[in-house]
Write a protein that holds these residues in place. Structure first.
Motif, PDB file in Angstrom:
ATOM      1  N   UNK A  25       0.716  -1.180   0.107  1.00  0.00           N
ATOM      2  CA  UNK A  25       0.279   0.046   0.309  1.00  0.00           C
ATOM      3  C   UNK A  25       0.298   1.387   0.031  1.00  0.00           C
ATOM      4  N   UNK A  26       1.926   0.990   0.958  1.00  0.00           N
ATOM      5  CA  UNK A  26       2.877   2.444   0.595  1.00  0.00           C
ATOM      6  C   UNK A  26       3.886   2.870  -0.803  1.00  0.00           C
ATOM      7  N   UNK A  27       4.245   1.047  -1.423  1.00  0.00           N
ATOM      8  CA  UNK A  27       4.489   1.663  -2.722  1.00  0.00           C
ATOM      9  C   UNK A  27       3.052   1.667  -3.952  1.00  0.00           C
ATOM     10  N   UNK A 190       8.432   9.366   8.357  1.00  0.00           N
ATOM     11  CA  UNK A 190       8.094  10.484   8.924  1.00  0.00           C
ATOM     12  C   UNK A 190       7.043   9.937   9.816  1.00  0.00           C
ATOM     13  N   UNK A 191       5.924  11.314   9.913  1.00  0.00           N
ATOM     14  CA  UNK A 191       4.569  11.547  11.124  1.00  0.00           C
ATOM     15  C   UNK A 191       3.405  11.063  10.103  1.00  0.00           C
ATOM     16  N   UNK A 192       3.599  11.612   8.985  1.00  0.00           N
ATOM     17  CA  UNK A 192       2.709  11.440   8.705  1.00  0.00           C
ATOM     18  C   UNK A 192       2.618  10.059   7.276  1.00  0.00           C
ATOM     19  N   UNK A 193       3.631   9.644   6.868  1.00  0.00           N
ATOM     20  CA  UNK A 193       4.475   8.423   6.519  1.00  0.00           C
ATOM     21  C   UNK A 193       3.601   6.857   7.599  1.00  0.00           C
ATOM     22  N   UNK A 194       3.680   7.336   8.965  1.00  0.00           N
ATOM     23  CA  UNK A 194       3.049   6.868  10.060  1.00  0.00           C
ATOM     24  C   UNK A 194       1.921   6.458   9.647  1.00  0.00           C
ATOM     25  N   UNK A 195       1.447   7.661   9.904  1.00  0.00           N
ATOM     26  CA  UNK A 195      -0.110   7.334  10.430  1.00  0.00           C
ATOM     27  C   UNK A 195      -0.769   6.993   8.927  1.00  0.00           C
ATOM     28  N   UNK A 202      -4.707  -0.824   9.954  1.00  0.00           N
ATOM     29  CA  UNK A 202      -6.317  -1.143  10.466  1.00  0.00           C
ATOM     30  C   UNK A 202      -7.415  -1.172   9.676  1.00  0.00           C
ATOM     31  N   UNK A 203      -7.054  -0.483   8.147  1.00  0.00           N
ATOM     32  CA  UNK A 203      -7.674  -1.559   7.340  1.00  0.00           C
ATOM     33  C   UNK A 203      -8.009  -2.701   6.720  1.00  0.00           C
ATOM     34  N   UNK A 204      -6.410  -3.104   6.733  1.00  0.00           N
ATOM     35  CA  UNK A 204      -6.299  -4.460   6.004  1.00  0.00           C
ATOM     36  C   UNK A 204      -7.300  -5.554   6.973  1.00  0.00           C
ATOM     37  N   UNK A 205      -6.598  -4.840   8.538  1.00  0.00           N
ATOM     38  CA  UNK A 205      -7.083  -6.400   9.509  1.00  0.00           C
ATOM     39  C   UNK A 205      -7.938  -7.005   9.702  1.00  0.00           C
ATOM     40  N   UNK A 206      -9.299  -5.663   9.237  1.00  0.00           N
ATOM     41  CA  UNK A 206     -10.396  -6.188   8.889  1.00  0.00           C
ATOM     42  C   UNK A 206     -10.669  -7.371   8.233  1.00  0.00           C
TER      43      UNK A 206
END
Length: 512
Positions: A25-27, A190-195, A202-206
């Protein structure tokens, strides 16, 4: 009961799959435009859900579920929009619940489960993590944690040694290792990337561990046994309800309502369909605009009354006269919705088309379909749950179909083709609103500029043509990133590549 040691590895396997999907997802998404990557990622999530539920393959018709999911995901290939993403999320939720054996069979219950699934999604990972830690402490958590960690010590250690040996033996690998800049890698955190990572996790885990929240019902017990033996409802209250909402009251209400609705339908037939002259000071646009939305509210209230008055198995539902009056009244409500659609069409013909007016057309059609389903429910003797499921199915099919409709292009084409500049009647085109619709409005804007180029001088038209070229340049630059691909964008690019250059007096051709 002792928690088996396999629980921790199973939990860790799902967590490992989730981390892998977070990296993907990050990529695909972080700092990147959304396009075909949304469909690809949805397919990856579905594959991960299947991987963590291997028991689902025991079903002989297991292929039906992925096939249905693929149909629901197809709108993402057309274009990425809030509607297509919502359809995909609902389908993924139903797919995950189905593979885990928790999905019910009726449409209304499935909708409730999907709603609960989405409401619980933001806190599902935190809840599962705390629950696992609590169970681990109770049933030998130290051993489980050590076992979960120990299984990774040897592979990671030997893997690091092998990488170092390969780097010493192979200059290509050594060169790759030299490219790894630890300082630069730390700058990426970065904080935004960690967020973003946490949000994606959280979205994938469900979907990897689909669960529904449980609600415990507490029944209060009276302390006084004598009070418990007394009737809980006052009999006098039943008498009042039977008088106010009884069969006689409903019969009279239906007669009055039918007369009022017939009067309203008669006025619409006279002024809207018959073309009779309106009273002084009232235009057709004002008549159409003032009546469209209140009539829809009226139809919804009428539907609520019918459902309350003709409950399955009630005395009023079995009365033939009341049933005929209800059929007549609901039919009048359907005519009322049709009249509302005609009112809105007249208003759009004068004041142009917008997103909200298209949404009103869709909404009115759904209300009409809901009223028709009410008649079907009464005639077939179905339950209110059946009616709710049928309405949900109708809504789902309508929203799914809307995923394939290019509303921006529809609005732009309609407003251009019915503008004062193109037809000599109506209102002037709000070209700046069309520009706000995005690249999908390019074909309609090109027709407008071609027409204006032969009838108008420079000025505002020339400036707008220049901005049109700037917008196309930005759009083409955005489409150079493969992640932003969609079938709708592909069709638009084909149009842009095949159209002839726009030429206006005194306006240079925009850079391609």
């Amino acid at each position: 009961m002792i928690l088996p040691l396999t629980a921790a590895p199973s939990y860790c396997n799902r967590f490992g799959v989730a981390l892998l999907l977070v990296a993907i997802a990050d990529f695909l998404f972080y700092g990147q435009p959304a396009g075909i990557t949304v469909l690809l990622f949805a397919i990856l999530i579905a594959a991960a859900v299947v991987a963590v539920h291997p028991a689902a393959f025991s079903d002989g018709k297991v292929w039906l579920k992925p096939a249905a999911l693929l149909v629901a995901l197809l709108p993402l290939a057309e274009t990425v929009s809030p509607l297509s993403v919502s359809v995909a999320l609902a389908a993924l939720a139903a797919f995950a619940l189905s593979l885990s054996g928790r999905l019910r069979h009726r449409m209304a219950r499935i909708a409730g489960q999907i709603l609960l699934f989405c409401l619980a999604a933001p806190v599902r990972f935190v809840g599962d993590f705390l629950q696992w830690r609590k169970a681990a402490r109770r049933f030998g958590g130290r051993r489980i944690r050590l076992a979960a960690i120990a299984v990774w010590v040897m592979p990671l250690t030997l893997g690091a040694i092998f990488v170092a040996l390969f780097g010493a033996a192979n200059p290509v690998i050594e060169y790759w290792l030299s490219l790894i800049d630890l300082i630069r890698l730390l700058d990426l955190i970065q904080l935004t990337r960690i967020a973003f990572w946490l949000f994606a996790l959280a979205g994938i885990w469900v979907f990897l561990r689909p669960r529904l929240p449980r609600f415990s019902k507490r029944v209060s017990r009276p302390n006084n046994p004598l009070a418990a033996a007394q009737p809980a409802i006052n009999p006098q209250r039943h008498v009042v309800e039977d008088i106010v909402f009884g069969k006689a009251a409903i019969l009279r209400a239906l007669i009055v309502f039918n007369i009022l609705f017939a009067l309203q339908s008669g006025l619409d037939a006279t002024y809207l369909w018959g073309g009779a002259a309106l009273p002084d000071g009232l235009s057709y646009a004002a008549y159409a605009h003032r009546g469209a939305y209140p009539l829809i509210v009226t139809a919804l209230l009428a539907a609520g009354f019918v459902l309350a008055a003709l409950r399955p198995g009630s005395e009023t539902s079995a009365d033939p006269l009341i049933r005929r009056l209800v059929y007549t009244w609901v039919a009048q409500n359907i005519m009322l919705v049709v009249s509302s659609i005609l009112r809105l069409d007249l208003y759009v013909g004068i004041y142009a088309l917008t997103y909200w007016r298209i949404a009103a057309f869709v909404w009115m059609g759904l209300v009409a379909a809901g009223l028709a389903l009410i008649i079907a429910r009464i005639a077939l003797g179905k339950s209110n749950e059946w009616l709710f499921s049928a309405n949900l199915l109708t809504l789902s099919l309508a929203l799914y179909a809307c995923c394939y409709i290019n509303f921006a292009a529809t609005i732009a084409s309609y407003n251009v083709d019915h503008s004062l500049e193109m037809t000599g009647q109506g209102i002037p085109l709000d070209a700046w609103y069309l520009r706000s619709l995005g690249p999908e409005a390019f074909p309609a804007l090109d027709r407008f500029l071609d027409h204006q180029g032969s009838t108008a001088d420079a000025g505002a038209v020339a400036e707008f043509a220049r901005l049109r070229g700037v917008d196309e340049g930005w759009y083409r630059h955005l489409q150079e990133n493969w992640r932003s691909w969609s079938f709708r964008d592909w069709r638009l690019l084909r149009y842009l590549d095949s159209r002839r250059p726009l030429v206006l007096p005194g306006v240079a051709e925009p850079d391609r």
